[in-house]
Scaffold this motif. Sequence first.
Motif, PDB file in Angstrom:
ATOM      1  N   GLY A  60       0.750  -0.734  -0.354  1.00 32.56           N
ATOM      2  CA  GLY A  60       0.036   0.106  -0.442  1.00 32.56           C
ATOM      3  C   GLY A  60       0.567   1.185   0.002  1.00 32.56           C
ATOM      4  N   ILE A  61       0.228   2.425  -0.254  1.00 31.77           N
ATOM      5  CA  ILE A  61       1.032   3.477  -0.598  1.00 31.77           C
ATOM      6  C   ILE A  61       0.143   4.591  -0.201  1.00 31.77           C
ATOM      7  CG2 ILE A  61       2.145   5.556  -1.783  1.00 31.77           C
ATOM      8  CD1 ILE A  61       3.048   3.463  -3.751  1.00 31.77           C
ATOM      9  N   THR A  62       0.169   5.528   0.769  1.00 31.08           N
ATOM     10  CA  THR A  62      -0.605   6.226   0.935  1.00 31.08           C
ATOM     11  C   THR A  62      -0.419   8.064   0.870  1.00 31.08           C
ATOM     12  OG1 THR A  62      -1.486   5.069   3.493  1.00 31.08           O
ATOM     13  CG2 THR A  62      -2.513   7.230   2.854  1.00 31.08           C
ATOM     14  N   LEU A  63      -1.113   8.819   0.359  1.00 32.47           N
ATOM     15  CA  LEU A  63      -0.028  10.294   0.187  1.00 32.47           C
ATOM     16  C   LEU A  63      -0.833  11.500   1.320  1.00 32.47           C
ATOM     17  CD1 LEU A  63      -0.958  10.691  -3.470  1.00 32.47           C
ATOM     18  CD2 LEU A  63       0.776   9.663  -2.574  1.00 32.47           C
ATOM     19  N   ASP A  64       0.097  11.985   1.656  1.00 30.77           N
ATOM     20  CA  ASP A  64      -0.266  12.814   3.082  1.00 30.77           C
ATOM     21  C   ASP A  64      -2.003  14.091   2.410  1.00 30.77           C
ATOM     22  OD1 ASP A  64       1.425  13.974   1.381  1.00 30.77           O
ATOM     23  OD2 ASP A  64       2.066  15.643   2.706  1.00 30.77           O
ATOM     24  N   GLU A  74       2.527  28.071  -8.268  1.00 28.46           N
ATOM     25  CA  GLU A  74       2.249  27.678  -6.975  1.00 28.46           C
ATOM     26  C   GLU A  74       3.051  26.709  -6.799  1.00 28.46           C
ATOM     27  OE1 GLU A  74      -0.058  26.506  -2.422  1.00 28.46           O
ATOM     28  OE2 GLU A  74      -0.495  27.654  -4.346  1.00 28.46           O
ATOM     29  N   THR A  75       4.082  25.824  -5.635  1.00 27.71           N
ATOM     30  CA  THR A  75       4.304  25.065  -5.389  1.00 27.71           C
ATOM     31  C   THR A  75       3.824  24.143  -4.453  1.00 27.71           C
ATOM     32  OG1 THR A  75       6.529  25.190  -4.402  1.00 27.71           O
ATOM     33  CG2 THR A  75       5.551  25.112  -6.919  1.00 27.71           C
ATOM     34  N   VAL A  76       4.290  22.892  -3.689  1.00 29.62           N
ATOM     35  CA  VAL A  76       3.199  22.069  -3.087  1.00 29.62           C
ATOM     36  C   VAL A  76       4.148  20.588  -2.863  1.00 29.62           C
ATOM     37  CG1 VAL A  76       1.761  21.096  -1.703  1.00 29.62           C
ATOM     38  CG2 VAL A  76       1.406  23.261  -2.763  1.00 29.62           C
ATOM     39  N   THR A  77       4.436  20.551  -1.939  1.00 29.33           N
ATOM     40  CA  THR A  77       5.554  18.998  -1.447  1.00 29.33           C
ATOM     41  C   THR A  77       4.529  17.702  -0.590  1.00 29.33           C
ATOM     42  OG1 THR A  77       7.651  19.743  -1.700  1.00 29.33           O
ATOM     43  CG2 THR A  77       7.521  17.603  -1.363  1.00 29.33           C
ATOM     44  N   LEU A  78       4.440  16.973  -2.051  1.00 29.76           N
ATOM     45  CA  LEU A  78       3.758  15.986  -1.655  1.00 29.76           C
ATOM     46  C   LEU A  78       3.950  14.739  -1.133  1.00 29.76           C
ATOM     47  CD1 LEU A  78       1.435  15.174  -3.834  1.00 29.76           C
ATOM     48  CD2 LEU A  78       0.641  16.271  -2.414  1.00 29.76           C
ATOM     49  N   THR A  79       4.109  13.918  -0.287  1.00 31.40           N
ATOM     50  CA  THR A  79       4.706  12.765   1.124  1.00 31.40           C
ATOM     51  C   THR A  79       3.996  11.778   0.755  1.00 31.40           C
ATOM     52  OG1 THR A  79       5.258  13.989   2.284  1.00 31.40           O
ATOM     53  CG2 THR A  79       5.863  12.142   2.822  1.00 31.40           C
ATOM     54  N   ALA A  80       4.604  10.306  -0.105  1.00 27.73           N
ATOM     55  CA  ALA A  80       3.672   8.875  -0.210  1.00 27.73           C
ATOM     56  C   ALA A  80       4.589   8.200   1.527  1.00 27.73           C
ATOM     57  CB  ALA A  80       4.680   8.409  -1.424  1.00 27.73           C
ATOM     58  N   THR A  81       3.871   7.495   1.835  1.00 24.22           N
ATOM     59  CA  THR A  81       3.938   6.139   2.522  1.00 24.22           C
ATOM     60  C   THR A  81       3.930   5.215   2.401  1.00 24.22           C
ATOM     61  OG1 THR A  81       3.705   8.040   4.422  1.00 24.22           O
ATOM     62  CG2 THR A  81       3.878   5.815   5.330  1.00 24.22           C
ATOM     63  N   VAL A  82       5.321   4.267   2.722  1.00 29.00           N
ATOM     64  CA  VAL A  82       4.233   2.704   1.799  1.00 29.00           C
ATOM     65  C   VAL A  82       4.710   2.034   3.159  1.00 29.00           C
ATOM     66  CG1 VAL A  82       5.990   0.757   0.174  1.00 29.00           C
ATOM     67  CG2 VAL A  82       6.167   3.284  -0.964  1.00 29.00           C
ATOM     68  N   THR A  83       3.829   1.052   2.518  1.00 36.02           N
ATOM     69  CA  THR A  83       3.419   0.265   3.538  1.00 36.02           C
ATOM     70  C   THR A  83       3.712  -1.224   2.679  1.00 36.02           C
ATOM     71  OG1 THR A  83       0.755  -0.212   2.957  1.00 36.02           O
ATOM     72  CG2 THR A  83       2.015   1.080   5.377  1.00 36.02           C
ATOM     73  N   PRO A  84       4.175  -1.997   3.680  1.00 32.41           N
ATOM     74  CA  PRO A  84       4.742  -2.532   5.437  1.00 32.41           C
ATOM     75  C   PRO A  84       5.775  -1.480   5.488  1.00 32.41           C
ATOM     76  CG  PRO A  84       5.186  -4.725   4.291  1.00 32.41           C
ATOM     77  CD  PRO A  84       4.572  -4.124   2.957  1.00 32.41           C
ATOM     78  N   GLU A  85       5.859  -1.485   6.579  1.00 33.09           N
ATOM     79  CA  GLU A  85       7.198  -0.800   6.804  1.00 33.09           C
ATOM     80  C   GLU A  85       8.601  -1.250   6.000  1.00 33.09           C
ATOM     81  OE1 GLU A  85       9.767   1.949   8.390  1.00 33.09           O
ATOM     82  OE2 GLU A  85       8.219   1.947   7.953  1.00 33.09           O
ATOM     83  N   ASP A 105       8.543  16.747  -9.330  1.00 31.87           N
ATOM     84  CA  ASP A 105       9.814  16.263  -9.790  1.00 31.87           C
ATOM     85  C   ASP A 105       9.934  14.498  -8.864  1.00 31.87           C
ATOM     86  OD1 ASP A 105      10.156  16.812  -6.931  1.00 31.87           O
ATOM     87  OD2 ASP A 105      11.387  18.430  -7.077  1.00 31.87           O
ATOM     88  N   ALA A 106      10.819  14.059  -9.226  1.00 34.57           N
ATOM     89  CA  ALA A 106      11.434  12.492  -8.528  1.00 34.57           C
ATOM     90  C   ALA A 106      11.341  13.073  -6.967  1.00 34.57           C
ATOM     91  CB  ALA A 106      12.718  12.550  -8.495  1.00 34.57           C
ATOM     92  N   GLU A 107      11.087  14.218  -6.192  1.00 30.45           N
ATOM     93  CA  GLU A 107      10.848  13.627  -4.440  1.00 30.45           C
ATOM     94  C   GLU A 107       9.452  14.447  -4.059  1.00 30.45           C
ATOM     95  OE1 GLU A 107      13.223  13.718  -2.896  1.00 30.45           O
ATOM     96  OE2 GLU A 107      14.229  13.654  -4.446  1.00 30.45           O
ATOM     97  N   GLY A 108       8.424  14.490  -5.246  1.00 28.93           N
ATOM     98  CA  GLY A 108       6.890  14.912  -4.946  1.00 28.93           C
ATOM     99  C   GLY A 108       6.916  16.848  -5.034  1.00 28.93           C
ATOM    100  N   LYS A 109       7.634  17.084  -5.223  1.00 29.99           N
ATOM    101  CA  LYS A 109       6.939  18.472  -5.421  1.00 29.99           C
ATOM    102  C   LYS A 109       6.353  18.619  -6.185  1.00 29.99           C
ATOM    103  CE  LYS A 109      10.393  22.026  -6.060  1.00 29.99           C
ATOM    104  NZ  LYS A 109      11.325  22.907  -6.091  1.00 29.99           N
ATOM    105  N   THR A 121       0.874  10.395  -9.641  1.00 33.55           N
ATOM    106  CA  THR A 121       0.835   9.579  -9.388  1.00 33.55           C
ATOM    107  C   THR A 121       1.857   9.153  -8.236  1.00 33.55           C
ATOM    108  OG1 THR A 121      -0.788   9.012 -10.359  1.00 33.55           O
ATOM    109  CG2 THR A 121       0.382   6.846  -9.716  1.00 33.55           C
ATOM    110  N   ALA A 122       2.059   8.398  -7.627  1.00 36.76           N
ATOM    111  CA  ALA A 122       2.901   7.960  -6.943  1.00 36.76           C
ATOM    112  C   ALA A 122       2.605   6.876  -7.391  1.00 36.76           C
ATOM    113  CB  ALA A 122       3.742   8.082  -4.986  1.00 36.76           C
TER     114      ALA A 122
END
Length: 265
Positions: A60-64, A74-85, A105-109, A121-122
Amino acid sequence: MKIKFLKFLPIAAAVLLVTSCSKDDGYERNVVVIKNSENNDDKKIETNDEKTPETIVVTGITLDKTTLEITVGETVTLTATVTPETATDKTVTWSSADESIATVDAEGKVTAVAVGTVKITATANDGSNVKAECEVTVKAATVLSGVLVDGATIKVNFKWRDENSGDYVQGVYNAQTGTFTVSKGGYYWGPDGRAVCKVEKSGDNIIIGVGIYNYDMEGMVWTFDTTNDTYTYTLGRMLSSNPDEYGLISVTLNGTDITSQLTAQ
């Protein structure tokens, strides 16, 4: 492969065979089999344990943020959390469904390019094809959105009475603190301390107020909406509603008159 020293057997009586086997614990073992041709008494000796790396795939992947509304530029950076840890490969690849509207970009900005809606999409890099999306809506930049840029100056010129027009209050925005440094000038800003003023950020609004002692009785307050370039005007109870006596003269942003681009409500 590690080979243990075995008890000496007559060459004619033994043949060495090397095999391997895996067990449920995830270890792979090399085994030496001793074939005794005289009495058919076979012996097996495990020679070493080698852990076979276990691949843990992304589930699973969850975005903030699953939805995002930003303005052009404007720019905003998204954060992806991957499961399982414990996933073996927790990296993701970011992509935009339409880079003419927004890039990433590659960092989610995410950078807003033009008005429209696009999905960012991540996707997991481990081949699991697990992904998560954020719907980004890009709006046109408003004039008043420029007030919320670090160092920007908004100035309201107003009149207490027609004959005393020319007073002003202004604020210089600090993006780090989200506050304004306020200054004032004109007829009523004397040393007696009667006048009060404020320039404040409240959500998407910029609130600018002036008054004699207070805002409710002898004051004027303008609330500017940075999302749609509109403003409302509140007049103190003791002041005349005649626009020729009290009210707004002009609004400037960084020295440029923007009054005609704003709509009173």
